[in-house]
Design a protein around this motif. Structure first.
Motif, PDB file in Angstrom:
ATOM      1  N   ALA A  65      -6.733   1.474   9.103  1.00  0.00           N
ATOM      2  CA  ALA A  65      -7.917   0.713   9.507  1.00  0.00           C
ATOM      3  C   ALA A  65      -7.771  -0.744   9.098  1.00  0.00           C
ATOM      4  CB  ALA A  65      -9.162   1.318   8.877  1.00  0.00           C
ATOM      5  N   THR A  66      -7.261  -0.952   7.875  1.00  0.00           N
ATOM      6  CA  THR A  66      -7.083  -2.330   7.400  1.00  0.00           C
ATOM      7  C   THR A  66      -6.087  -3.070   8.283  1.00  0.00           C
ATOM      8  OG1 THR A  66      -7.377  -1.440   5.178  1.00  0.00           O
ATOM      9  CG2 THR A  66      -6.616  -3.704   5.352  1.00  0.00           C
ATOM     10  N   GLN A 106       0.830  -1.210   0.000  1.00  0.00           N
ATOM     11  CA  GLN A 106       0.000   0.000   0.000  1.00  0.00           C
ATOM     12  C   GLN A 106       0.861   1.255   0.000  1.00  0.00           C
ATOM     13  OE1 GLN A 106      -2.448  -1.038   3.473  1.00  0.00           O
ATOM     14  NE2 GLN A 106      -4.239  -0.845   2.145  1.00  0.00           N
ATOM     15  N   THR A 110      -6.324  10.258   2.962  1.00  0.00           N
ATOM     16  CA  THR A 110      -7.470   9.365   3.111  1.00  0.00           C
ATOM     17  C   THR A 110      -7.042   7.908   2.976  1.00  0.00           C
ATOM     18  OG1 THR A 110      -8.681  11.087   1.963  1.00  0.00           O
ATOM     19  CG2 THR A 110      -9.824   9.011   2.343  1.00  0.00           C
ATOM     20  N   ALA A 111      -6.200   7.648   1.957  1.00  0.00           N
ATOM     21  CA  ALA A 111      -5.788   6.263   1.725  1.00  0.00           C
ATOM     22  C   ALA A 111      -4.956   5.735   2.886  1.00  0.00           C
ATOM     23  CB  ALA A 111      -5.001   6.165   0.421  1.00  0.00           C
ATOM     24  N   VAL A 134       1.924   2.597  -3.267  1.00  0.00           N
ATOM     25  CA  VAL A 134       0.905   3.360  -3.993  1.00  0.00           C
ATOM     26  C   VAL A 134       0.840   4.792  -3.467  1.00  0.00           C
ATOM     27  CG1 VAL A 134      -1.502   3.418  -4.672  1.00  0.00           C
ATOM     28  CG2 VAL A 134      -0.375   1.248  -4.321  1.00  0.00           C
ATOM     29  N   PHE A 135       1.073   4.977  -2.161  1.00  0.00           N
ATOM     30  CA  PHE A 135       1.091   6.329  -1.610  1.00  0.00           C
ATOM     31  C   PHE A 135       2.189   7.150  -2.306  1.00  0.00           C
ATOM     32  CE2 PHE A 135      -0.217   4.370   2.742  1.00  0.00           C
ATOM     33  CZ  PHE A 135      -1.429   4.015   2.199  1.00  0.00           C
ATOM     34  N   PRO A 153      -3.325  15.237  -4.788  1.00  0.00           N
ATOM     35  CA  PRO A 153      -2.915  13.853  -4.532  1.00  0.00           C
ATOM     36  C   PRO A 153      -2.516  13.626  -3.076  1.00  0.00           C
ATOM     37  CG  PRO A 153      -1.916  14.637  -6.538  1.00  0.00           C
ATOM     38  CD  PRO A 153      -2.573  15.817  -5.908  1.00  0.00           C
ATOM     39  N   VAL A 165      -7.295   4.671   5.530  1.00  0.00           N
ATOM     40  CA  VAL A 165      -7.854   3.374   5.161  1.00  0.00           C
ATOM     41  C   VAL A 165      -6.848   2.268   5.454  1.00  0.00           C
ATOM     42  CG1 VAL A 165      -8.578   1.977   3.202  1.00  0.00           C
ATOM     43  CG2 VAL A 165      -9.431   4.291   3.431  1.00  0.00           C
ATOM     44  N   LEU A 199      -5.638  13.163  -1.117  1.00  0.00           N
ATOM     45  CA  LEU A 199      -6.219  11.851  -1.401  1.00  0.00           C
ATOM     46  C   LEU A 199      -5.483  10.779  -0.620  1.00  0.00           C
ATOM     47  CD1 LEU A 199      -6.666  11.978  -5.277  1.00  0.00           C
ATOM     48  CD2 LEU A 199      -8.373  12.430  -3.532  1.00  0.00           C
ATOM     49  N   ILE A 200      -4.138  10.928  -0.592  1.00  0.00           N
ATOM     50  CA  ILE A 200      -3.343   9.893   0.047  1.00  0.00           C
ATOM     51  C   ILE A 200      -3.522   9.911   1.563  1.00  0.00           C
ATOM     52  CG2 ILE A 200      -0.921   9.487   0.621  1.00  0.00           C
ATOM     53  CD1 ILE A 200      -2.508   8.074  -1.888  1.00  0.00           C
ATOM     54  N   LEU A 214       3.459   6.626  -5.199  1.00  0.00           N
ATOM     55  CA  LEU A 214       3.040   6.851  -6.590  1.00  0.00           C
ATOM     56  C   LEU A 214       2.196   8.121  -6.694  1.00  0.00           C
ATOM     57  CD1 LEU A 214       2.676   5.562  -9.549  1.00  0.00           C
ATOM     58  CD2 LEU A 214       0.486   4.790  -8.675  1.00  0.00           C
ATOM     59  N   TYR A 215       1.211   8.251  -5.795  1.00  0.00           N
ATOM     60  CA  TYR A 215       0.333   9.418  -5.837  1.00  0.00           C
ATOM     61  C   TYR A 215       1.098  10.701  -5.544  1.00  0.00           C
ATOM     62  CZ  TYR A 215      -4.406   7.508  -6.281  1.00  0.00           C
ATOM     63  OH  TYR A 215      -5.548   6.955  -6.753  1.00  0.00           O
TER      64      TYR A 215
END
Lengths: 123, 500
Positions: free
Chosen positions: A87-88, A41, A80-81, A44-45, A74, A84, A77-78, A47-48
């Motif tokens: 939390a996961t 994950q 927020t990600a 991907v952070f 971005p 998430v 947005l990240i 990447l953004y």
């Protein structure tokens, strides 16, 4: 060569992504699996965030004399990600705790073996 | 008030979840969540009516106009799916109380309803939103609460199933996130309508192609499309009975919706066929799903697992319709979304009743059930007939459309294989019917029907299976309009891009 170096953060993304993915698939320890998922994950952070960078631009805070800003969207947005992702991870860890309580192990092969025994008993 | 319906739909369950926590007593929490879910159902009904009469509804969140703010966009497609998801949630929730009281430890029952409402909010959010990143957020809300719902079961295997689902689901959602990020890099927008306009201009780049690939694979993981279905049978088998009924009826539908939305609205229909033969891949995987999953379903001892495998097979049918790529094929897929929700709802609800009365769900437990629980057994058989696709049930309607869609494109082999696949369904359903009606009950087996609160929702679903199999006007007219508007829109999108 210029492709290699001018986009080096994207190469980092790809390498991290593959490392994380590999850990998820190859590791039998559930905690390590979850850490692999985290690395996956995180790539991907990056990447953004890389996509939001404008070369020469500064942090998007209004100030005198600055005209060029990086794209802040971005980053938002990240954020927020990342929430998430936390939390996961929290949910995954709490599942692992309960798996340990019931099976007495956090190794995938032990859990699978316990399942296999039970199936044979019930048949 | 009426103009705020699109957001109310999502915000009610989202706010209802913490409110549920305050109420604490399980019985009140149940009544409250049923009330919220019913409200969402009424709202989605109103929305569908509005869209049917007045066309697409665009709602700017917080009054921020579209390119800057998040916008909710309700057209026929998602209005129809909102109705399915909130409707099934309401019906299943109506019959959930006793089953939850029996299958879930007392101190966790309230939390169960909290997770349920969050899951509902996530699914409705995915359907309602017109913003690509918002899709990811709601996807994770619904997924995280789904893992929780599964793990609340008393069976210890549920923990392992939930963990496996968490790993696979997170990878899927992260793939979707990567895809959305790549699209944003190329277009600078996250709004789906904007994306649809700007993507054709950059459609030939490798980045957009990679974005599409990531999104398709990510969504297919959530969808449990063969060969990415491995998480589904365990998760459905070991989850609490009502959760299985809820998930089987709604979760995969939402994933299919995402696939349709991204393929047809965002990327445009012709892009889907651009470089890879996606049509043939979808049809091929769909057919393999139908045959492999149905064959495995025949051999299961646990009937919940058998019907879970049948879900994988039914997803195959939906994907075949999608792969055909015609209006008729897409309509068949949409019809099957609706019909599959009804039949799987009925089948798993019948299992809720069985679980409540006899406490087990293997072939030994249900022997002679036709005498012991005649109503439930009959409901199960009706759901099964619908699954097979017998005339006068909903299953027949969607199979009919699927077969005629394949015929109209000259794909005789696909049509034939779809019919053959139904024969496999006959085998696994008939086996269960035989066990229920022609085998002797075990001695001292519990008998008697489940309480009326479980039976009534079950009968409602069974009646739905028959009613919409005879009076097909509502689903057929809505899906027809939705399918043709999707394809026409996609076609126009390509025109705009081509005219540049």
């Amino acid at each position: 060569m210029s492709v290699l170096f001018s986009h080096y953060n994207y190469w980092v993304v790809i390498v991290l992504m593959m490392i994380g993915f590999y850990i998820v698939i190859a590791q039998g320890n559930l905690v390590k699996k979850l850490i692999g998922l985290n690395i996956f994950q995180t790539s991907v952070f990056i990447l953004y965030i890389s996509a939001g960078k404008v070369s020469g631009g500064t942090a998007p805070i209004l100030a005198d004399g600055i005209t060029l800003y990086s794209n802040p969207l971005p980053h938002v947005l990240i954020l927020t990600a990342i929430v998430v992702g936390i939390a996961t991870t929290a949910l995954g860890l709490s599942l692992i705790i309960r798996i340990r309580d019931t099976y007495g192990s956090v190794e995938e092969q032990d859990v699978r073996a316990a399942e296999g025994n039970r199936k044979q008993e019930s048949c | 008030m009426l103009s705020h319906l699109p957001i109310l739909q999502v915000i009610l369950p989202l706010l209802g979840a913490p409110a549920c926590l305050i109420l604490w007593r399980p019985r009140i929490a149940w009544a409250f969540s049923f009330f919220i879910s019913a409200l969402a159902f009424i709202i989605s009904g109103l929305l569908l009516k509005q869209v049917w009469q007045g066309g697409e509804i665009v709602y700017a969140l917080g009054g921020w106009e579209a390119p800057w703010g998040i916008e909710y966009r309700i057209d026929l497609l998602n209005a129809f799916l909102l109705l399915i998801v909130s409707g099934l949630s309401t019906v299943v929730l109506a019959g959930a109380r006793q089953s939850v009281a029996r299958e879930i430890p007392a101190e966790k029952q309230t939390l169960f309803y909290v997770a349920w409402l969050l899951c509902l909010a996530g699914q409705l959010g995915i359907l309602a939103t017109g913003d690509a990143f918002n899709v990811f957020v709601f996807l994770e809300i619904s997924s995280l609460s789904t893992y929780t719902l599964i793990s609340l079961s008393r069976q210890r295997e549920a923990l392992w199933a939930a963990f496996q689902y968490l790993i696979v689901g997170t990878i899927g959602a992260t793939f979707v996130l990567i895809g959305i990020g790549l699209m944003y890099m190329m277009t600078g927008t996250l709004n789906m309508a904007d994306l649809a306009q700007r993507l054709p201009e950059v459609a030939d780049t490798r980045t957009v192609f990679a974005a599409y690939a990531f999104i398709i694979v990510g969504v297919c993981l959530k969808l449990a499309l063969f060969p990415l279905h491995a998480w589904l049978p365990n998760a459905y088998t070991f989850a609490p009975s009502v959760v299985t009924a809820f998930l089987a009826a709604t979760a995969t539908k939402v994933a299919v919706y995402l696939l349709i939305r991204f393929s047809f609205t965002v990327f445009g229909k012709d892009f889907s066929t651009f470089d890879v033969p996606l049509h043939s891949i979808f049809i091929g995987l769909g057919l393999i799903a139908v045959f492999s999953a149905s064959t495995v379903a025949i051999m299961q001892r646990n009937i919940k697992r058998a019907i879970a495998y049948s879900s994988v097979a039914q997803i195959g049918y939906m994907i075949i319709g999608l792969g055909l790529g015609s209006v008729l094929g897409l309509q068949a897929t949409l019809l099957h979304l609706f019909n599959h929700a009804l039949m799987k709802g009925a089948l798993f609800m019948a299992m809720v009743a069985m679980m409540l009365r006899i406490g087990g769900i293997t072939v030994d437990d249900i022997a002679g059930l036709g005498k012991r629980m005649p109503v439930t057994a009959l409901a199960f058989v009706t759901g099964g007939l619908s699954l097979i696709g017998v005339p006068l049930t909903v299953g027949f309607v969607s199979k009919w459309y699927l077969v005629s869609a394949a015929f109209s494109q000259g794909m005789w082999l696909v049509a034939l294989l779809v019919v053959l696949g139904s024969l496999l369904a006959v085998m696994y359903i008939w086996r269960l019917v035989e066990i229920m009606y022609f085998r002797e009950s075990p001695e001292q087996a519990p008998r008697g029907e489940a309480p009326l609160t479980v039976l009534l929702p079950l009968l409602l679903l069974v009646l739905g299976n028959i009613y919409f199999g005879i009076d097909t006007r509502l689903p057929v007219s809505v899906t027809e309009a939705a399918a043709s508007s999707l394809l026409v829109e996609a076609y126009q999108g390509v025109q705009v891009g081509g005219a540049k």
